[in-house]
Design an enzyme around this catalytic site. Structure first.
Site, PDB file in Angstrom:
ATOM      1  N   GLY A   8      19.651  37.937  81.746  1.00 20.54           N
ATOM      2  CA  GLY A   8      18.518  37.493  82.579  1.00 20.54           C
ATOM      3  C   GLY A   8      18.831  37.670  84.051  1.00 20.54           C
ATOM      4  O   GLY A   8      18.336  36.924  84.897  1.00 20.54           O
ATOM      5  N   GLN A  12      14.601  35.537  89.255  1.00 14.11           N
ATOM      6  CA  GLN A  12      14.676  34.906  90.582  1.00 14.11           C
ATOM      7  C   GLN A  12      16.105  34.432  90.884  1.00 14.11           C
ATOM      8  O   GLN A  12      16.643  34.702  91.955  1.00 14.11           O
ATOM      9  CB  GLN A  12      13.704  33.707  90.660  1.00 14.11           C
ATOM     10  CG  GLN A  12      13.645  33.096  92.049  1.00 14.11           C
ATOM     11  CD  GLN A  12      12.969  31.734  92.083  1.00 14.11           C
ATOM     12  OE1 GLN A  12      12.663  31.145  91.052  1.00 14.11           O
ATOM     13  NE2 GLN A  12      12.735  31.239  93.280  1.00 14.11           N
ATOM     14  N   ILE A  35      16.396  42.194  79.857  1.00 17.45           N
ATOM     15  CA  ILE A  35      15.545  42.989  78.953  1.00 17.45           C
ATOM     16  C   ILE A  35      14.803  44.055  79.748  1.00 17.45           C
ATOM     17  O   ILE A  35      14.319  45.021  79.195  1.00 17.45           O
ATOM     18  CB  ILE A  35      14.566  42.076  78.178  1.00 17.45           C
ATOM     19  CG1 ILE A  35      14.060  42.752  76.917  1.00 17.45           C
ATOM     20  CG2 ILE A  35      13.438  41.583  79.060  1.00 17.45           C
ATOM     21  CD1 ILE A  35      13.334  41.811  75.978  1.00 17.45           C
ATOM     22  N   ASP A  53      18.717  42.316  75.032  1.00 20.87           N
ATOM     23  CA  ASP A  53      17.664  41.390  74.599  1.00 20.87           C
ATOM     24  C   ASP A  53      18.364  40.188  73.979  1.00 20.87           C
ATOM     25  O   ASP A  53      19.026  40.311  72.952  1.00 20.87           O
ATOM     26  CB  ASP A  53      16.755  42.090  73.570  1.00 20.87           C
ATOM     27  CG  ASP A  53      15.680  41.149  73.036  1.00 20.87           C
ATOM     28  OD1 ASP A  53      15.702  39.940  73.353  1.00 20.87           O
ATOM     29  OD2 ASP A  53      14.815  41.645  72.282  1.00 20.87           O
ATOM     30  N   ILE A  54      18.211  39.032  74.600  1.00 22.35           N
ATOM     31  CA  ILE A  54      18.962  37.851  74.152  1.00 22.35           C
ATOM     32  C   ILE A  54      18.583  37.430  72.730  1.00 22.35           C
ATOM     33  O   ILE A  54      19.365  36.754  72.049  1.00 22.35           O
ATOM     34  CB  ILE A  54      18.769  36.678  75.151  1.00 22.35           C
ATOM     35  CG1 ILE A  54      19.853  35.614  74.956  1.00 22.35           C
ATOM     36  CG2 ILE A  54      17.384  36.064  75.037  1.00 22.35           C
ATOM     37  CD1 ILE A  54      19.985  34.618  76.068  1.00 22.35           C
ATOM     38  N   TYR A 143       8.206  24.768  77.286  1.00 16.63           N
ATOM     39  CA  TYR A 143       9.392  25.059  78.105  1.00 16.63           C
ATOM     40  C   TYR A 143      10.307  23.835  78.169  1.00 16.63           C
ATOM     41  O   TYR A 143      11.515  23.926  77.935  1.00 16.63           O
ATOM     42  CB  TYR A 143       8.918  25.463  79.507  1.00 16.63           C
ATOM     43  CG  TYR A 143      10.004  25.660  80.538  1.00 16.63           C
ATOM     44  CD1 TYR A 143      10.933  26.690  80.429  1.00 16.63           C
ATOM     45  CD2 TYR A 143      10.065  24.822  81.665  1.00 16.63           C
ATOM     46  CE1 TYR A 143      11.911  26.869  81.413  1.00 16.63           C
ATOM     47  CE2 TYR A 143      11.032  25.008  82.635  1.00 16.63           C
ATOM     48  CZ  TYR A 143      11.951  26.028  82.501  1.00 16.63           C
ATOM     49  OH  TYR A 143      12.914  26.207  83.472  1.00 16.63           O
TER      50      TYR A 143
HETATM   51  P1  NAD Z   1      13.026  34.262  85.853  1.00 13.16           P
HETATM   52  O1  NAD Z   1      11.793  34.182  85.012  1.00 13.16           O
HETATM   53  O2  NAD Z   1      12.884  34.648  87.259  1.00 13.16           O
HETATM   54  O3  NAD Z   1      14.078  35.228  85.168  1.00 13.16           O
HETATM   55  C1  NAD Z   1      14.322  35.202  83.795  1.00 13.16           C
HETATM   56  C2  NAD Z   1      14.827  36.567  83.404  1.00 13.16           C
HETATM   57  O4  NAD Z   1      14.994  36.555  81.965  1.00 13.16           O
HETATM   58  C3  NAD Z   1      13.851  37.701  83.727  1.00 13.16           C
HETATM   59  O5  NAD Z   1      14.493  38.683  84.506  1.00 13.16           O
HETATM   60  C4  NAD Z   1      13.445  38.245  82.366  1.00 13.16           C
HETATM   61  O6  NAD Z   1      13.251  39.652  82.353  1.00 13.16           O
HETATM   62  C5  NAD Z   1      14.643  37.842  81.511  1.00 13.16           C
HETATM   63  N1  NAD Z   1      14.318  37.790  80.085  1.00 13.16           N
HETATM   64  C6  NAD Z   1      13.189  37.342  79.500  1.00 13.16           C
HETATM   65  N2  NAD Z   1      13.276  37.540  78.173  1.00 13.16           N
HETATM   66  C7  NAD Z   1      14.490  38.088  77.919  1.00 13.16           C
HETATM   67  C8  NAD Z   1      15.151  38.516  76.748  1.00 13.16           C
HETATM   68  N3  NAD Z   1      14.557  38.436  75.552  1.00 13.16           N
HETATM   69  N4  NAD Z   1      16.396  39.019  76.850  1.00 13.16           N
HETATM   70  C9  NAD Z   1      16.996  39.138  78.076  1.00 13.16           C
HETATM   71  N5  NAD Z   1      16.403  38.782  79.222  1.00 13.16           N
HETATM   72  C10 NAD Z   1      15.163  38.256  79.149  1.00 13.16           C
HETATM   73  O7  NAD Z   1      13.769  32.849  85.719  1.00 13.16           O
HETATM   74  P2  NAD Z   1      14.747  32.150  86.767  1.00 13.16           P
HETATM   75  O8  NAD Z   1      13.905  31.348  87.651  1.00 13.16           O
HETATM   76  O9  NAD Z   1      15.699  33.129  87.311  1.00 13.16           O
HETATM   77  O10 NAD Z   1      15.476  31.129  85.782  1.00 13.16           O
HETATM   78  C11 NAD Z   1      16.787  31.285  85.328  1.00 13.16           C
HETATM   79  C12 NAD Z   1      17.148  30.023  84.560  1.00 13.16           C
HETATM   80  O11 NAD Z   1      17.025  28.888  85.426  1.00 13.16           O
HETATM   81  C13 NAD Z   1      16.232  29.724  83.378  1.00 13.16           C
HETATM   82  O12 NAD Z   1      16.968  29.139  82.341  1.00 13.16           O
HETATM   83  C14 NAD Z   1      15.254  28.713  83.921  1.00 13.16           C
HETATM   84  O13 NAD Z   1      14.737  27.890  82.926  1.00 13.16           O
HETATM   85  C15 NAD Z   1      16.157  27.934  84.859  1.00 13.16           C
HETATM   86  N6  NAD Z   1      15.427  27.228  85.899  1.00 13.16           N
HETATM   87  C16 NAD Z   1      14.798  27.908  86.906  1.00 13.16           C
HETATM   88  C17 NAD Z   1      14.106  27.202  87.892  1.00 13.16           C
HETATM   89  C18 NAD Z   1      13.411  27.884  89.029  1.00 13.16           C
HETATM   90  O14 NAD Z   1      12.707  27.215  89.811  1.00 13.16           O
HETATM   91  N7  NAD Z   1      13.561  29.205  89.193  1.00 13.16           N
HETATM   92  C19 NAD Z   1      14.048  25.804  87.816  1.00 13.16           C
HETATM   93  C20 NAD Z   1      14.652  25.154  86.760  1.00 13.16           C
HETATM   94  C21 NAD Z   1      15.355  25.874  85.817  1.00 13.16           C
HETATM   95  N1  SER Z   2      10.629  26.209  88.319  1.00 16.15           N
HETATM   96  C1  SER Z   2      10.569  25.921  86.924  1.00 16.15           C
HETATM   97  C2  SER Z   2       9.163  25.939  86.439  1.00 16.15           C
HETATM   98  O1  SER Z   2       8.315  25.563  87.223  1.00 16.15           O
HETATM   99  C3  SER Z   2      11.174  24.568  86.621  1.00 16.15           C
HETATM  100  O2  SER Z   2      12.039  24.708  85.576  1.00 16.15           O
HETATM  101  O3  SER Z   2       8.924  26.275  85.318  1.00 16.15           O
END
Ligand code: NAD
Ligand code: SER
Length: 320
Positions: A8, A12, A35, A53-54, A143
């Site tokens: 992943g 972001q 992915i 792909d996870i 989620y």
């Molecule tokens: P994001 O959606 O920006 O990135 C997730 C990545 O996972 C994407 O690049 C996507 O292509 C990839 N992905 C999706 N399906 C996949 C698969 N089957 N195999 C491999 N890759 C795959 O998410 P993020 O904001 O970078 O979040 C990263 C982690 O942090 C997540 O676990 C999310 O729940 C957690 N999180 C994020 C936030 C936030 O505000 N950004 C807040 C709380 C928790």
């Molecule tokens: N930024 C995330 C969301 O809004 C919190 O996990 O889904």
């Protein structure tokens, strides 16, 4: 040197965590995977990049063997808003993907697994003003359900198999490198881009909506500090609350207006309002502070100044 696999990595958080870890451990030791391969040139060129792909266990196993991986960071996820549109996809990626990672970690004796959780674990019954570390976890989104189950299953692997699994409940993360991927807190990023580009923003939650938030440099610090903490000193493992700041949309707009006085905001709440309303205003992160020294650096005003500077520069250069 340790070899780290990030799944992943294009998202972001992954896009910036990959670069931060490559700066510390060396480009060739941090394997970025996702992915999809729509990533910045610097991410694709500063170290290995692989399609993984996870939900396909074999695609992860082939990376473990190819690179002799010691540490896995699982950032692959479907976030809250997208997850409500496709709950089964959220379950498959967030839970079946995580189980694949944990089973591989057990089978291949991986030294450490890092899995982020979220403020989305909270819901009705959680004290709204400041969510305690130990509290009622009754999320209303798929989620959030996957994040609660993920924390529980990760702690199960710690206890049952003595696996080193760590995780933290990120608040909404605000950044300027890669746009967020379909969450409820995305408004707190979009507002800065629209303020710079158009001088106005239409927000999908109401002005008094208040949520816990964190600027990306603090998110990277929290993640790396937890990774580097002494495992034997941790009493919690996969569910650390981490706080940094808490503000309403009105306070966010007011902080932007200090630098863009004519900035205009209007409100058109949609289905994400109910999700935001189910989350607390702030979190109690005493456990993270006591067990691994968590201490954030950015408050709202410092973040606003930096966000407007970086996004303003990108806008001038025609990049956004
Ligand atoms: P994001 O959606 O920006 O990135 C997730 C990545 O996972 C994407 O690049 C996507 O292509 C990839 N992905 C999706 N399906 C996949 C698969 N089957 N195999 C491999 N890759 C795959 O998410 P993020 O904001 O970078 O979040 C990263 C982690 O942090 C997540 O676990 C999310 O729940 C957690 N999180 C994020 C936030 C936030 O505000 N950004 C807040 C709380 C928790
Ligand atoms: N930024 C995330 C969301 O809004 C919190 O996990 O889904």
């Amino acid at each position: 040197m340790k070899k780290i696999l990030i799944i992943g990595a294009v998202g972001q958080i992954g896009s910036e965590l990959t670069m931060a870890l490559r700066n510390i451990y060396g480009g060739e030791n941090v394997i970025a995977s996702d992915i999809n391969n729509i990533a910045s040139e610097k991410l694709l060129k500063s170290g290995p990049f692989e399609i993984v792909d996870i939900t396909d266990k074999n695609s992860i196993v082939s990376m473990i063997k190819k690179y002799n991986i010691n540490i896995i960071i699982d950032l692959a996820a479907i976030l809250s808003a997208t997850g409500e549109k496709n709950p089964m996809l959220a379950w498959n990626v967030n839970i079946n993907g995580l189980i694949n990672v944990l089973e591989i970690a057990r089978e291949y004796k991986i030294e450490q697994v890092l899995i982020p959780s979220s403020i989305a674990v909270f819901g009705p019954g959680t004290p709204i003003e400041c969510a305690p570390q130990e509290t009622v976890l009754h999320p209303t989104t798929m989620y959030g359900i996957t994040k609660v189950a993920g924390e529980l299953v990760a702690d199960y692997y710690v206890k049952k198999y003595n696996l080193d699994v760590r995780g933290l409940r990120y608040p909404g993360i605000i950044s300027n490198e890669t746009l967020p991927g379909g969450g409820t807190t995305d408004y707190a990023v979009a507002i800065y881009y629209d303020a710079v580009k158009y001088g106005k923003y239409t927000c999908f939650v109401k002005e008094d909506t208040r949520l816990p938030m964190m600027y990306m440099p603090d998110c990277l610090k929290a993640t790396i500090d937890l990774m580097q903490a002494d495992f034997s000193s941790l009493k919690h493992h996969s569910d650390f609350n981490v706080g940094a700041m808490s503000f309403s949309v009105k306070e966010l707009a007011d902080s932007i207006r200090k630098y863009i006085p004519n900035f205009v905001i209007e409100y058109k709440p949609d289905f994400r309002q109910a999700i935001a309303d189910s989350w607390p205003n702030a979190v109690d992160d005493t456990a993270a502070r006591e067990e691994w020294g968590w201490n954030p650096s950015f408050d709202l005003d410092a973040m606003t100044q930096d966000m407007l500077k970086v996004i303003g520069e990108k806008h001038k250069q025609g990049l956004i």
